[in-house]
Write a protein that holds these residues in place. Structure first.
Motif, PDB file in Angstrom:
ATOM      1  N   GLN A  79       0.804  -1.224   0.000  1.00 45.99           N
ATOM      2  CA  GLN A  79       0.000   0.000   0.000  1.00 45.99           C
ATOM      3  C   GLN A  79       0.841   1.281   0.000  1.00 45.99           C
ATOM      4  O   GLN A  79       0.530   2.219  -0.744  1.00 45.99           O
ATOM      5  CB  GLN A  79      -0.969  -0.015   1.173  1.00 45.99           C
ATOM      6  CG  GLN A  79      -2.150  -0.965   0.947  1.00 45.99           C
ATOM      7  CD  GLN A  79      -3.238  -0.767   1.965  1.00 45.99           C
ATOM      8  OE1 GLN A  79      -2.975  -0.451   3.122  1.00 45.99           O
ATOM      9  NE2 GLN A  79      -4.481  -0.934   1.534  1.00 45.99           N
ATOM     10  N   PRO A  80       1.906   1.367   0.821  1.00 45.94           N
ATOM     11  CA  PRO A  80       2.731   2.588   0.736  1.00 45.94           C
ATOM     12  C   PRO A  80       3.370   2.764  -0.642  1.00 45.94           C
ATOM     13  O   PRO A  80       3.538   3.898  -1.109  1.00 45.94           O
ATOM     14  CB  PRO A  80       3.801   2.370   1.811  1.00 45.94           C
ATOM     15  CG  PRO A  80       3.227   1.353   2.746  1.00 45.94           C
ATOM     16  CD  PRO A  80       2.389   0.461   1.891  1.00 45.94           C
ATOM     17  N   VAL A  81       3.720   1.650  -1.298  1.00 45.08           N
ATOM     18  CA  VAL A  81       4.306   1.728  -2.634  1.00 45.08           C
ATOM     19  C   VAL A  81       3.252   2.211  -3.625  1.00 45.08           C
ATOM     20  O   VAL A  81       3.559   2.965  -4.564  1.00 45.08           O
ATOM     21  CB  VAL A  81       4.882   0.365  -3.045  1.00 45.08           C
ATOM     22  CG1 VAL A  81       5.619   0.465  -4.386  1.00 45.08           C
ATOM     23  CG2 VAL A  81       5.833  -0.164  -1.977  1.00 45.08           C
ATOM     24  N   ARG A  82       2.016   1.791  -3.415  1.00 47.56           N
ATOM     25  CA  ARG A  82       0.915   2.275  -4.270  1.00 47.56           C
ATOM     26  C   ARG A  82       0.791   3.792  -4.183  1.00 47.56           C
ATOM     27  O   ARG A  82       0.594   4.477  -5.208  1.00 47.56           O
ATOM     28  CB  ARG A  82      -0.390   1.603  -3.831  1.00 47.56           C
ATOM     29  CG  ARG A  82      -1.686   2.205  -4.413  1.00 47.56           C
ATOM     30  CD  ARG A  82      -1.782   2.000  -5.904  1.00 47.56           C
ATOM     31  NE  ARG A  82      -3.069   2.400  -6.414  1.00 47.56           N
ATOM     32  CZ  ARG A  82      -3.434   3.653  -6.710  1.00 47.56           C
ATOM     33  NH1 ARG A  82      -2.598   4.648  -6.484  1.00 47.56           N
ATOM     34  NH2 ARG A  82      -4.636   3.909  -7.221  1.00 47.56           N
ATOM     35  N   ALA A  83       0.909   4.353  -2.986  1.00 44.61           N
ATOM     36  CA  ALA A  83       0.838   5.805  -2.823  1.00 44.61           C
ATOM     37  C   ALA A  83       1.996   6.493  -3.535  1.00 44.61           C
ATOM     38  O   ALA A  83       1.813   7.531  -4.191  1.00 44.61           O
ATOM     39  CB  ALA A  83       0.839   6.156  -1.340  1.00 44.61           C
ATOM     40  N   ALA A  84       3.207   5.902  -3.427  1.00 46.94           N
ATOM     41  CA  ALA A  84       4.366   6.480  -4.113  1.00 46.94           C
ATOM     42  C   ALA A  84       4.205   6.388  -5.629  1.00 46.94           C
ATOM     43  O   ALA A  84       4.581   7.317  -6.357  1.00 46.94           O
ATOM     44  CB  ALA A  84       5.639   5.764  -3.671  1.00 46.94           C
ATOM     45  N   ALA A  85       3.643   5.263  -6.108  1.00 48.09           N
ATOM     46  CA  ALA A  85       3.444   5.088  -7.548  1.00 48.09           C
ATOM     47  C   ALA A  85       2.480   6.137  -8.103  1.00 48.09           C
ATOM     48  O   ALA A  85       2.658   6.636  -9.217  1.00 48.09           O
ATOM     49  CB  ALA A  85       2.922   3.687  -7.828  1.00 48.09           C
ATOM     50  N   GLU A  86       1.474   6.466  -7.322  1.00 48.37           N
ATOM     51  CA  GLU A  86       0.524   7.487  -7.769  1.00 48.37           C
ATOM     52  C   GLU A  86       1.205   8.850  -7.873  1.00 48.37           C
ATOM     53  O   GLU A  86       0.967   9.604  -8.827  1.00 48.37           O
ATOM     54  CB  GLU A  86      -0.653   7.558  -6.809  1.00 48.37           C
ATOM     55  CG  GLU A  86      -1.783   8.449  -7.306  1.00 48.37           C
ATOM     56  CD  GLU A  86      -3.063   8.244  -6.527  1.00 48.37           C
ATOM     57  OE1 GLU A  86      -4.093   8.800  -6.942  1.00 48.37           O
ATOM     58  OE2 GLU A  86      -3.040   7.519  -5.523  1.00 48.37           O
ATOM     59  N   GLN A  87       2.085   9.156  -6.935  1.00 49.40           N
ATOM     60  CA  GLN A  87       2.804  10.423  -6.974  1.00 49.40           C
ATOM     61  C   GLN A  87       3.729  10.510  -8.183  1.00 49.40           C
ATOM     62  O   GLN A  87       3.921  11.582  -8.758  1.00 49.40           O
ATOM     63  CB  GLN A  87       3.612  10.608  -5.695  1.00 49.40           C
ATOM     64  CG  GLN A  87       2.760  10.798  -4.442  1.00 49.40           C
ATOM     65  CD  GLN A  87       3.601  10.851  -3.176  1.00 49.40           C
ATOM     66  OE1 GLN A  87       4.822  10.668  -3.208  1.00 49.40           O
ATOM     67  NE2 GLN A  87       2.947  11.099  -2.044  1.00 49.40           N
ATOM     68  N   LEU A  88       4.287   9.352  -8.577  1.00 48.09           N
ATOM     69  CA  LEU A  88       5.211   9.311  -9.714  1.00 48.09           C
ATOM     70  C   LEU A  88       4.500   9.048 -11.034  1.00 48.09           C
ATOM     71  O   LEU A  88       5.155   8.901 -12.075  1.00 48.09           O
ATOM     72  CB  LEU A  88       6.270   8.229  -9.487  1.00 48.09           C
ATOM     73  CG  LEU A  88       7.269   8.475  -8.348  1.00 48.09           C
ATOM     74  CD1 LEU A  88       8.194   7.285  -8.190  1.00 48.09           C
ATOM     75  CD2 LEU A  88       8.075   9.742  -8.619  1.00 48.09           C
ATOM     76  N   ALA A  89       3.158   8.943 -10.983  1.00 45.63           N
ATOM     77  CA  ALA A  89       2.359   8.637 -12.176  1.00 45.63           C
ATOM     78  C   ALA A  89       2.772   7.301 -12.792  1.00 45.63           C
ATOM     79  O   ALA A  89       2.795   7.153 -14.024  1.00 45.63           O
ATOM     80  CB  ALA A  89       2.479   9.765 -13.203  1.00 45.63           C
ATOM     81  N   ALA A  90       3.116   6.337 -11.944  1.00 39.92           N
ATOM     82  CA  ALA A  90       3.438   4.983 -12.408  1.00 39.92           C
ATOM     83  C   ALA A  90       2.128   4.229 -12.603  1.00 39.92           C
ATOM     84  O   ALA A  90       1.683   3.467 -11.736  1.00 39.92           O
ATOM     85  CB  ALA A  90       4.347   4.279 -11.415  1.00 39.92           C
ATOM     86  N   GLU A  91       1.513   4.445 -13.731  1.00 40.06           N
ATOM     87  CA  GLU A  91       0.139   3.991 -13.946  1.00 40.06           C
ATOM     88  C   GLU A  91       0.010   2.470 -13.919  1.00 40.06           C
ATOM     89  O   GLU A  91      -0.967   1.935 -13.391  1.00 40.06           O
ATOM     90  CB  GLU A  91      -0.384   4.531 -15.284  1.00 40.06           C
ATOM     91  CG  GLU A  91      -1.839   4.188 -15.546  1.00 40.06           C
ATOM     92  CD  GLU A  91      -2.353   4.813 -16.818  1.00 40.06           C
ATOM     93  OE1 GLU A  91      -3.473   4.451 -17.228  1.00 40.06           O
ATOM     94  OE2 GLU A  91      -1.647   5.647 -17.408  1.00 40.06           O
TER      95      GLU A  91
END
Length: 441
Positions: A407-419
């Protein structure tokens, strides 16, 4: 087994069932209410009893085999595919891990509590008299479910495990048996309850896991068997440590340590090195959640010392996962809590490179590696590690616990636009029936 059913080789079906559970023809006959000679003739094809669908269903019910498993008999195909239309391009594939408790996986969590309470047990058939064969059969099924859990995770295995646990409880309550058989039934049913608690824990349902552990503990107390009680206490210690981590409550960590210390006391005469190593690991995790780094390090070292004593005939099947990699995994978890994610990255990397690690555990530790990389500030590599397991989550590995670690990685992915990461994570999350990780006590 599916191939034998699809080919209507019902004698072979019975032989495979016996081989998988380690039962003799006499044992199986006692369970299903047939003589040893009748079982022998069914296996050799000299008697066509099971070709009567009513007898086949009765046989399956007596063994607590889900009726859906018999679907290849009707369809004539071992894959169990139901073609809805030759032109629609759609099909339904029979999966043995779905609807095993009479409900599909998405609605299972809501039905679980009902199944493990008295009101849900009337649907399960039990023998008038239970003997040692029934105990051996339950134990064989328990071992098989444990192996499936190592491969698949809690979500896929939980429905059938709970049904088997419920059936064993009904046997204890409603069947006749000798004192010795009754004692063995209490032990195997407690172990089933402990497995179910673990599966619920892995599936993210902490409330149900807690309830199942308590049920298992009562059964273990009734059996008055130290080894069975140790099994329950160690699982309860694991859950309490997790709850301490997600809630930040020191009281849960103290509870974890009490459970682990109680297991240590009960196991003081046990000779299994793996068991004592596992006790040290559970104590280590509790200590780190209490902020006691010195005690954490000491117990990790003692766990390694225990494991180096080598294998022992008294090592229980449920302790086989305790390896050097498991110790590395616990050490890595500890250093994460102690604010040293870089040390955790090295340890987790060693764990996921171990080819002997089970699919479920490798996925879990890779998710923990992803989180550790994120804590180190390497967001790109954290996302790459998470992506390596997301396609399997909810499909080949049904461990909500593993998804929660990302889940924390999901939040980071959203910030980086890692769709791609976000899409795959959300797809995996929708595939689980278990509640969100906030399902805490």
């Amino acid at each position: 087994m599916r191939r034998a059913l699809a080919n209507h080789e019902l004698g072979t079906f019975v032989t495979i069932l016996r081989a998988a559970t380690g039962l003799s023809q006499l044992d199986l006959g006692n369970i299903v209410g047939l003589s040893q000679s009748t079982i022998s003739m069914i296996e050799t094809g000299d008697r066509d009893t099971l070709y009567d669908i009513r007898e086949l269903v009765r046989f399956a019910d007596a063994c607590d085999i889900p009726r859906k498993v018999l679907l290849p008999v009707v369809l004539g195909t071992e894959s169990g595919t139901l073609g809805l239309s030759p032109f629609s391009g759609e099909s339904r594939t029979f999966e043995a891990d779905e609807e095993l408790a009479g409900v599909d996986r998405r609605s299972f969590t809501g039905s679980l509590l009902g199944l493990v309470t008295a009101s849900g047990l009337d649907l399960i058939q039990v023998p008038d008299r239970a003997d040692a064969a029934h105990v051996r059969y339950l134990r064989a099924c328990l071992d098989g479910l444990g192996r499936q859990d190592q491969d698949l995770g809690g979500g896929a295995v939980l429905p059938q495990a709970v049904r088997l646990f419920s059936r064993a409880r009904r046997i204890i309550d409603d069947s006749d048996y000798t004192d010795n058989v009754g004692h063995q039934l209490l032990m195997v049913t407690s172990d089933l309850g402990t497995l179910c608690g673990w599966l619920a824990y892995d599936n993210g349902d902490q409330k149900t896991a807690r309830m199942l552990y308590r049920e298992a503990g009562l059964l273990a107390d009734g059996a008055d068997d130290a080894g069975t009680s140790v099994h329950v206490y160690l699982n309860m210690a694991m859950q309490s440590s997790f709850l301490a981590r997600v809630s930040g409550k020191a009281g849960m960590a103290r509870e974890a340590l009490r459970f682990a210390d109680r297991a240590s006391y009960l196991a003081r005469h046990e000779r299994s090195p793996r068991l004592h190593a596992l006790i040290k690991l559970r104590q280590a995790l509790a200590y780190v959640r209490l902020g006691n780094e010195a005690a954490f390090r000491r117990n990790i070292a003692q766990a390694r010392d225990e494991l180096q004593r080598g294998g022992h005939p008294d090592d229980a099947l449920w302790t086989q996962f305790v390896t050097e990699s498991e110790i590395n995994g616990y050490e890595a978890m500890g250093y994460m809590d102690l604010g040293s994610p870089a040390r955790s990255v090295d340890l987790y990397s060693a764990v996921v490179s171990d080819v002997r690690c089970s699919p479920r555990n490798r996925a879990y530790y890779r998710a923990r590696l992803s989180s550790a990389l994120l804590q180190c500030g390497d967001r790109a590599q954290a996302i790459n590690e998470g992506l390596s397991i997301l396609p399997d989550l909810g499909v080949r590995v049904t461990s909500r616990r593993t998804l929660n670690e990302l889940q924390p990685v999901r939040a980071a992915a959203e910030q980086l636009a890692a769709e791609e990461f976000c899409v795959r994570f959300d797809q995996a999350a929708r595939s689980f029936s278990a509640p969100d990780p906030g399902s805490r006590i």
